[in-house]
Structure formats: structure tokens, C-alpha cells
Design a protein around this motif. Sequence first.
Motif, PDB file in Angstrom:
ATOM      1  N   SER A 156      15.002  33.122  40.771  1.00  0.00           N
ATOM      2  CA  SER A 156      14.472  31.712  40.135  1.00  0.00           C
ATOM      3  C   SER A 156      14.769  30.645  39.654  1.00  0.00           C
ATOM      4  O   SER A 156      15.871  30.155  39.432  1.00  0.00           O
ATOM      5  CB  SER A 156      13.662  32.045  38.850  1.00  0.00           C
ATOM      6  OG  SER A 156      14.749  32.841  37.585  1.00  0.00           O
TER       7      SER A 156
ATOM      8  N   SER B 161      13.949  26.307  38.581  1.00  0.00           N
ATOM      9  CA  SER B 161      13.465  25.265  37.942  1.00  0.00           C
ATOM     10  C   SER B 161      14.063  23.938  38.743  1.00  0.00           C
ATOM     11  O   SER B 161      15.089  23.645  38.477  1.00  0.00           O
ATOM     12  CB  SER B 161      13.671  25.097  36.436  1.00  0.00           C
ATOM     13  OG  SER B 161      12.758  23.714  36.063  1.00  0.00           O
TER      14      SER B 161
ATOM     15  N   ARG C 272       8.824  32.049  42.702  1.00  0.00           N
ATOM     16  CA  ARG C 272       9.673  32.285  41.141  1.00  0.00           C
ATOM     17  C   ARG C 272      10.296  30.910  40.866  1.00  0.00           C
ATOM     18  O   ARG C 272      11.008  30.735  40.002  1.00  0.00           O
ATOM     19  CB  ARG C 272      11.010  33.422  41.126  1.00  0.00           C
ATOM     20  CG  ARG C 272      10.171  34.441  40.303  1.00  0.00           C
ATOM     21  CD  ARG C 272      11.759  35.039  40.333  1.00  0.00           C
ATOM     22  NE  ARG C 272      12.019  35.792  41.483  1.00  0.00           N
ATOM     23  CZ  ARG C 272      13.592  36.175  41.003  1.00  0.00           C
ATOM     24  NH1 ARG C 272      13.743  36.357  39.798  1.00  0.00           N
ATOM     25  NH2 ARG C 272      14.817  36.810  41.861  1.00  0.00           N
TER      26      ARG C 272
ATOM     27  N   GLU D 176       9.163  21.246  36.972  1.00  0.00           N
ATOM     28  CA  GLU D 176       8.722  20.336  35.480  1.00  0.00           C
ATOM     29  C   GLU D 176       8.448  18.553  35.574  1.00  0.00           C
ATOM     30  O   GLU D 176       9.163  17.850  35.931  1.00  0.00           O
ATOM     31  CB  GLU D 176       9.910  20.556  34.761  1.00  0.00           C
ATOM     32  CG  GLU D 176      10.657  22.362  35.157  1.00  0.00           C
ATOM     33  CD  GLU D 176       9.138  23.324  34.271  1.00  0.00           C
ATOM     34  OE1 GLU D 176       9.084  23.042  33.924  1.00  0.00           O
ATOM     35  OE2 GLU D 176       9.808  24.540  34.492  1.00  0.00           O
TER      36      GLU D 176
ATOM     37  N   LEU E 101      15.597  25.577  29.753  1.00  0.00           N
ATOM     38  CA  LEU E 101      15.032  27.246  30.386  1.00  0.00           C
ATOM     39  C   LEU E 101      16.252  27.966  30.772  1.00  0.00           C
ATOM     40  O   LEU E 101      16.581  29.281  30.915  1.00  0.00           O
ATOM     41  CB  LEU E 101      14.483  26.624  31.657  1.00  0.00           C
ATOM     42  CG  LEU E 101      12.467  26.665  31.285  1.00  0.00           C
ATOM     43  CD1 LEU E 101      11.813  26.166  32.243  1.00  0.00           C
ATOM     44  CD2 LEU E 101      12.204  27.738  30.875  1.00  0.00           C
TER      45      LEU E 101
ATOM     46  N   ALA F  37      18.879  29.107  27.489  1.00  0.00           N
ATOM     47  CA  ALA F  37      17.994  29.571  27.003  1.00  0.00           C
ATOM     48  C   ALA F  37      17.583  31.254  28.342  1.00  0.00           C
ATOM     49  O   ALA F  37      16.867  32.287  28.016  1.00  0.00           O
ATOM     50  CB  ALA F  37      16.457  29.658  27.062  1.00  0.00           C
ATOM     51  N   GLY F  38      18.470  31.959  29.499  1.00  0.00           N
ATOM     52  CA  GLY F  38      17.920  32.634  29.806  1.00  0.00           C
ATOM     53  C   GLY F  38      16.810  32.684  31.317  1.00  0.00           C
ATOM     54  O   GLY F  38      16.332  33.093  31.506  1.00  0.00           O
ATOM     55  N   ARG F  39      15.888  32.035  30.841  1.00  0.00           N
ATOM     56  CA  ARG F  39      14.065  31.815  31.376  1.00  0.00           C
ATOM     57  C   ARG F  39      14.033  32.054  32.827  1.00  0.00           C
ATOM     58  O   ARG F  39      13.789  32.514  33.810  1.00  0.00           O
ATOM     59  CB  ARG F  39      13.605  30.738  30.670  1.00  0.00           C
ATOM     60  CG  ARG F  39      13.722  31.059  29.200  1.00  0.00           C
ATOM     61  CD  ARG F  39      12.517  32.652  29.042  1.00  0.00           C
ATOM     62  NE  ARG F  39      10.903  31.881  29.554  1.00  0.00           N
ATOM     63  CZ  ARG F  39      10.380  31.383  28.681  1.00  0.00           C
ATOM     64  NH1 ARG F  39      10.557  30.993  27.725  1.00  0.00           N
ATOM     65  NH2 ARG F  39       9.229  31.592  29.192  1.00  0.00           N
ATOM     66  N   VAL F  40      15.042  31.463  33.687  1.00  0.00           N
ATOM     67  CA  VAL F  40      15.314  30.505  34.436  1.00  0.00           C
ATOM     68  C   VAL F  40      16.442  31.227  35.482  1.00  0.00           C
ATOM     69  O   VAL F  40      17.630  31.033  35.048  1.00  0.00           O
ATOM     70  CB  VAL F  40      15.152  29.082  35.181  1.00  0.00           C
ATOM     71  CG1 VAL F  40      13.693  29.305  35.136  1.00  0.00           C
ATOM     72  CG2 VAL F  40      15.780  28.272  34.535  1.00  0.00           C
ATOM     73  N   ASP F  41      17.413  31.020  37.070  1.00  0.00           N
ATOM     74  CA  ASP F  41      18.636  32.053  37.358  1.00  0.00           C
ATOM     75  C   ASP F  41      19.548  29.900  37.770  1.00  0.00           C
ATOM     76  O   ASP F  41      20.567  29.721  36.962  1.00  0.00           O
ATOM     77  CB  ASP F  41      18.387  32.151  38.389  1.00  0.00           C
ATOM     78  CG  ASP F  41      17.772  33.786  38.119  1.00  0.00           C
ATOM     79  OD1 ASP F  41      17.944  34.463  36.912  1.00  0.00           O
ATOM     80  OD2 ASP F  41      16.857  34.251  38.848  1.00  0.00           O
TER      81      ASP F  41
END
Length: 258
Positions: free
Chosen positions: A135, A137, A159, A163, A172, A175-179
Motif C-alpha cells: 500500500s 500513499s 492500494r 493525498e 498514515l 499509524a501503520g495504515r500504509v506500508d
Amino acid sequence: MITRQTLFLGICCLLGSLPVLAVTGSGGRAVILQIGFGSNKPPYVFESERRGLEVDIIVAAARRAGMDVQPFFAPMERLQSMLQQGRLDGIATTNPYSQLKAFFSQPYLEYHNVAVALTQRKLVLNDISDLSRYSVSTFQRARQLLGPQFEAMANANSRYREEGDQQVRNLLLYAGRVDVIVGDWRIISYFNQQLPAELVARQPVTVYRLFPATPYQMAFRYQWQRDNFDRGLELLRKSGGYHEIESRYENTPAAPHP
């Protein structure tokens, strides 16, 4: 035979292609350009202060060519639409990969984009295509601006996300929301300073240098605007003014090696 109507239409077309002159406070005349800059991305753009490495260079180059800049700040998607609609004279931080119908200036600045992941993830990234497994971002219009290989990865990666607010990428990531996040290291570092210090210290990152330097250009509505800006940029470099602007923002972190 040239009729009066044909002559009138020809004159109107000619006048429409000429620069619009605006009267300044001193009674002189100066060309006013409405220029779009991306939303807050220090050190290149400090939106609330209407300055930054990128803003200062563009404003100074335009002034060398007898043009004044009125900055407008918005996400890149909106800026590109406004330029194509004729609502802006030019936009910054773009290049021909954007596929804009515009007149592109000479490169005025390079960004150094990197991929960044939490070290604890132990990701293996040797090539841009490797990003397709994770993933990702990044910033708006990265798909169009970072070259064909990155665009192919983005198109094939369900994925992948972009932004409008670049600070969101950092949030992100930690927070571990994206790799992986992708962006200019200077911008990523500045936004890290806005996060809790203990969060950043507790989660070290690995920087992957997958990208060559990205030269950015101005995109203008008209050729005369582009030509004037290029002349101003050359004068700015020759005068030493470009280096003086760079020195204001020289205390920016370099990307660590993996």
C-alpha cells in the motif's frame, strides 16, 4: 480581399494574445500573473506565510522579467483544472508528464523523491515496480509527474492513494495504515517535526532511493508568459539571486542512506 469584418476579427485575436497590463500603486505598469502553488509543503511552500523556496524563486524570476506574481494556493488537482479553464495564468511544480496543454518553462527546481517505510517492516524495495506489492500513499498528481514506470505501478496497484494534504502521508505511515509513503524527503522531514517527537523516535524509518531527481517546471497559459519567465529565471541565476534564495532554506535535512 480582406474585408473590414475580417480585419476587425484579426485585431481582436491579436489583442487577446497580448499580456494584460495592470497599473501599480506608483503609477507604473506591470504584468500581473495569477500563479497557482500546491498546498502547504514546507520548505518549498509555507502557505500561511506566502513564501518558501519554490515560491521565492518563482516570484523573483518573474520580477526579473517585469512581472508580478499573485500566489494562489490549492491542491494540485484543483490547480490543474483552473489552469485549463483559464482561471490561472500558470501553475508551479509540474512538468510535461502531467499532459497539461500548456507552455512549459525551463526547470527551475529539483525535488528529490524517495520511498519511506518503517524500518521494523523490513521491506525489500529495489525498484519502483516493487512498490506494487504494498500500500502506497503519495502526493496528488504523482502518478503523472514521476514518470512512466511509476504511473504503471500506480495504475496496477489497488492500494495506491494520493493525498491533497501531504502531512496525511506521515500520519498514515506512523499509524501503520500504509506500508510506504513517497515524496520529497525535505517535505517528509518537515512534517515529521509536526508529529509527537516520541512517535518519530520510537519508529525509525528506512529511506529507499528509487527515484532520480525530479526537475519541475512552470506551466503557463501563453507562450509569452513562459518566454518572459525563462528570461527572468536566467537573469536570477546569473545575478546570484537564485543562490541567495537557496541559502535561506539550506538548513534542511538530507535523506539518510538505507
